[in-house]
Design an enzyme around this catalytic site. Sequence first.
Site, mmCIF file in Angstrom:
data_model
loop_
_atom_site.group_PDB
_atom_site.id
_atom_site.type_symbol
_atom_site.label_atom_id
_atom_site.label_comp_id
_atom_site.label_asym_id
_atom_site.label_seq_id
_atom_site.Cartn_x
_atom_site.Cartn_y
_atom_site.Cartn_z
ATOM 1 N N CYS A 264 0.825 -1.207 0.000
ATOM 2 C CA CYS A 264 0.000 0.000 0.000
ATOM 3 C C CYS A 264 0.866 1.267 0.000
ATOM 4 C CB CYS A 264 -0.979 -0.052 1.168
ATOM 5 S SG CYS A 264 -2.392 1.067 0.963
ATOM 6 N N HIS A 354 -3.892 -5.240 -0.075
ATOM 7 C CA HIS A 354 -3.613 -5.790 1.249
ATOM 8 C C HIS A 354 -3.676 -7.318 1.251
ATOM 9 C CE1 HIS A 354 -3.614 -2.049 3.701
ATOM 10 N NE2 HIS A 354 -4.254 -1.607 2.632
ATOM 11 N N GLU A 356 -2.593 -9.296 3.443
ATOM 12 C CA GLU A 356 -2.871 -9.877 4.767
ATOM 13 C C GLU A 356 -4.363 -10.134 4.940
ATOM 14 O OE1 GLU A 356 -4.008 -5.803 5.173
ATOM 15 O OE2 GLU A 356 -2.170 -6.671 4.365
#
Length: 380
Positions: A264, A354, A356
Site C-alpha cells: 500500500c 492488502h 494480509e
Amino acid sequence: MTTSTRGAAKVPAVLVLEDGRTFRGRAYGAVGETFGEAVFSTGMTGYQETLTDPSYDRQIVVATAPQIGNTGWNDEDDESSRIWVSGYVVRDPARVPSNWRAKRSLDDELVAQDVVGISGIDTRALTRHLRERGSMRAGIFSGEAIAPESELLARVQAQPRMKGLSLYEEVATKEAYVVPAIGEKRFTVAAIDLGIKGMTPHRMAERGIEVHVLPATATADDIYAVNPDGVFFSNGPGDPATADGPVALMTAVLERKTPLFGICFGNQILGRALGFGTYKLKYGHRGINQPVQDRTTGKVEVTAHNHGFAVDAPLDKVSDTKFGRAEVSHVCLNDNVVEGLQLLDQPAFSVQYHPEAAAGPHDAAYLFDRFVSLMEGQRA
C-alpha cells in the site's frame, strides 16, 4: 478532530459535504462533530478491521453495505490499538448484535472511543455522489453541534484537503517492538511502521519470520542493527508525495540490495524511490472485492484495498531506474491503476493492496511466500 458526548439513536445528525450536499439522519456512536475526507468502502463485512486500520486516519468512512453492526465488536479483530476513522456513516445499524465472539455492540464501541457517526441516510445516493464528484472534505454534526447549514459548510471548507497531508508519523508506533516467529525462526525482518495493520506481522510470523516493527522515524542504522534478512514497508495514511523520509530510507535499503517488500503506502514509497510519481485517485479503492491481475502469472485475484493515491508508472514497458529494470507487476482490472511493482535486477517488490486480508479474501496470501523466497535466494 472530534468532540463528543454519549450517543443516542434519536438525536438528529447531519452530514455536510464540501460541495454543499447535505444528508440528514440520526446520531450513531458519539454525539458531537467531526471532520475528514468522505470516502466509501464496498466491503460487505469486516467493519471492525476497517475502523481500526490506521490508513483511514482523517477519513469519514461510508459503508456501502446497507446494514452494519450485525456481528457486534470483539476483542480479537482490531488491526491496531484504536479506531482511526474520523467518522462513520451507515444506513441501517443492527438493533441487536449476534455473534458468539461479540463482547459489545458497534455503537457502544464508537461511543467509548468518541467516534461521531450518522445513520439512517441514503448511503447509496451518497456513494453515487462521491463516485461522480470524487472523495471530498466532509463533516458530521449531531446534537448541539448542529447549526445553520451555511455555517457548517464554512467549517467543512476550512478543513485541510487530503492531498498534501503528511499523516504516517501520526499513526506509527513510537517505540520499536518485536513480533516473534510462530514455530521455528527462519528469518528476521525489519518492518517500517507507516500505519501497519496487526495482521501483517502475524502473516510473516506464521512463516517463521521474527518481525522487528520500527517507528516511521527509524534510520538505516536502526534497520541494520537487527541484522535483517529482509525489510518491509507498511501501509499508511496521507499523501505519499510528502513522505520524503521513508523514500530516503527505502533508497538506502535498495542501495544495499536487501530483499524488500512493500504494501500500500509502501508500494507508493517504492514507486517514488524508483523515480515514478504519485497522484490522487478520484475516489480511490476501498473494500474487499477489488479485481487485480498478477501480470507475472496472469492470475486474477479478488483483493482487499484501502488507498486514495496511486503510482504513476508505465503499464506497457519495462522502465530503467537507478536500481535496474522495473515493471508493473499487478494492475487493477476496473481502471488499470498500478497495483504492484517489482525490480528485475534485485530482490524488491510491492503491491498496492492488502494481501494480509484482514478483513477480506486470501487470494493474495502467496505474496508473503514470495517475500520468503526472495530472502531464501539472498541467503543462498
